[in-house]
Scaffold this motif. Structure first.
Motif, PDB file in Angstrom:
ATOM      1  N   LEU A  79     -56.084 -40.960 -22.344  1.00 54.84           N
ATOM      2  CA  LEU A  79     -56.021 -39.938 -23.384  1.00 54.84           C
ATOM      3  C   LEU A  79     -55.275 -38.704 -22.901  1.00 54.84           C
ATOM      4  O   LEU A  79     -54.433 -38.150 -23.610  1.00 54.84           O
ATOM      5  N   PRO A 117     -62.407 -39.321 -25.129  1.00 56.65           N
ATOM      6  CA  PRO A 117     -61.833 -40.281 -26.077  1.00 56.65           C
ATOM      7  C   PRO A 117     -62.602 -40.361 -27.387  1.00 56.65           C
ATOM      8  O   PRO A 117     -61.993 -40.479 -28.454  1.00 56.65           O
ATOM      9  N   GLU A 125     -59.568 -39.615 -29.815  1.00 58.63           N
ATOM     10  CA  GLU A 125     -58.736 -40.787 -30.098  1.00 58.63           C
ATOM     11  C   GLU A 125     -58.550 -41.022 -31.598  1.00 58.63           C
ATOM     12  O   GLU A 125     -57.434 -41.242 -32.070  1.00 58.63           O
TER      13      GLU A 125
END
Length: 375
Positions: free
Chosen positions: A23, A88, A92
């Protein structure tokens, strides 16, 4: 089973660290894509200004600018938030949404501005869409499916439209783009796998280094710092307290009649006693304190920002905790402690420890199982 469970937990930790590394890599390398994608659209429209519908151009650029601003806002929030919040699970999905939105606008906009009867303009549009898809490989390489999604949303609208046109040249261009895309797709898989392996290897090496470092600094019998690690940490703590003009107290502790325990019950029993003592010490002091095993049955503790009277009370509580231990077949465990405090600016760490050690010997000379405070 416990070892297996710990191994699985460590593997889960590494997997989560790899996700976080991917990430971070994504945010670091893809910021330029925001400006690049918008500039590419502006350049395409400028080159074909006389060939495209001006109203469609303006709508496309305005909508694309809006999606670019959304992505800029996301990046600004990312760089401003604390590192611990860059997870994340939090980012994300948000990144996916902005990427799909922006790439979809680019692909549909390119299709919208493409003239139906101008072969040169169509080739220029395809050239720019192919360039955008290639740039996606470098920008989103840490996430293969992001790369594929971006490529598909940018390339497919125009490519599929050309594929069903009557001209053989148009169909040929579309087929060439699709063939080219298969090679790019293969490259994205290899690049993404290589990055993930590199992240995982880095984390595994860090874990191995931390384990070896901890092993080199830990007394394997008690789990406390060994002598070398204790004095390294103690020196840093001493300098910190001296810099901030905070009091620092030292405790030196020695088990009473420990040789008799080894001679009478054997070294295995003596080792068990030391493990218990290590547990008592670990549970008795703060995270800011420094403590370790500095000899066979000798232990040392440094208490930062602690008065001499408070340190004496802590030492007396430690003696009570040791005397209450039940360690079969040994009965009546006792220890002696010496306490000293920094009282002179010219006294160094070793002078402080030596003063506490002299107080310890005085406690032993006075009958053991007690605390002696350095004068």
């Amino acid at each position: 089973m416990n070892g297996l469970g710990r191994g699985q937990d460590q593997d889960c930790v590494i997997e989560e660290q790899v996700r976080t590394d991917r990430l971070h890599q994504l945010f670091r390398q893809s910021f330029a894509a925001i400006l690049g994608s918008f500039l590419a659209a502006v350049m395409l429209c400028w080159l074909c200004w006389d060939r495209f519908d001006h109203q469609v151009i303006l709508v496309w650029l305005v909508v694309l600018a809006g999606s670019s601003l959304l992505r800029v806002k996301m990046f600004v929030e990312w760089f401003r938030c604390p590192n611990a919040e860059r997870t994340p699970d939090r980012w994300e999905r948000r990144y996916w949404m902005t990427l799909v939105f922006s790439a979809g606008i680019w692909g549909l906009g390119a299709l919208a501005v493409m003239p139906t009867d101008d072969r040169l303009s169509q080739v220029l549009v395809m050239l720019f869409t192919v360039g955008m898809s290639v740039s996606a490989v470098s920008c989103y390489s840490a996430y293969r499916y992001m790369t594929l999604a971006s490529m598909g949303l940018v390339l497919l609208p125009c490519t599929l439209w050309l594929l069903f046109q009557p001209s053989s040249m148009q169909v040929g261009v579309a087929i060439a783009v699709l063939v080219f895309s298969t090679f790019v797709v293969s490259a994205t898989r290899k690049l993404s796998d290589a990055l993930e392996k590199a992240f995982r290897l880095t984390r595994q090496m860090e874990r191995a280094h931390n384990i070896s470092t901890r092993a080199a600094q830990t007394d394997e019998l008690t789990g406390l710092m060994n002598r070398r690690a204790f004095f390294e940490h103690a020196q840093r703590l001493y300098e910190q307290c001296r810099h901030h003009q905070q009091p620092l107290c030292a405790l030196m502790m020695d088990m009473d009649h420990f040789k008799e325990i080894n001679d009478t019950y054997g070294h295995q029993t003596g080792d068990q006693v030391l493990r218990q003592i290590g547990g008592v010490i670990s549970a008795s002091f703060r995270k800011a304190d420094v403590y370790g095993r500095v000899g066979g049955e000798e232990f040392a503790v440094l208490l930062p920002n602690t008065s001499l009277e408070t340190a004496r009370g802590i030492a007396e509580q430690l003696i009570k905790a040791i005397s209450s231990l039940a360690s079969e077949p040994v009965q009546g465990l006792t220890a002696s402690l010496g306490v000293a405090s920094t009282h002179a600016q010219d006294q160094d760490l070793h002078g402080l420890m030596h003063t506490a050690d002299k107080a310890l010997y005085r406690a032993k000379a006075q009958g053991r199982n007690q605390v002696a405070v350095a004068e």
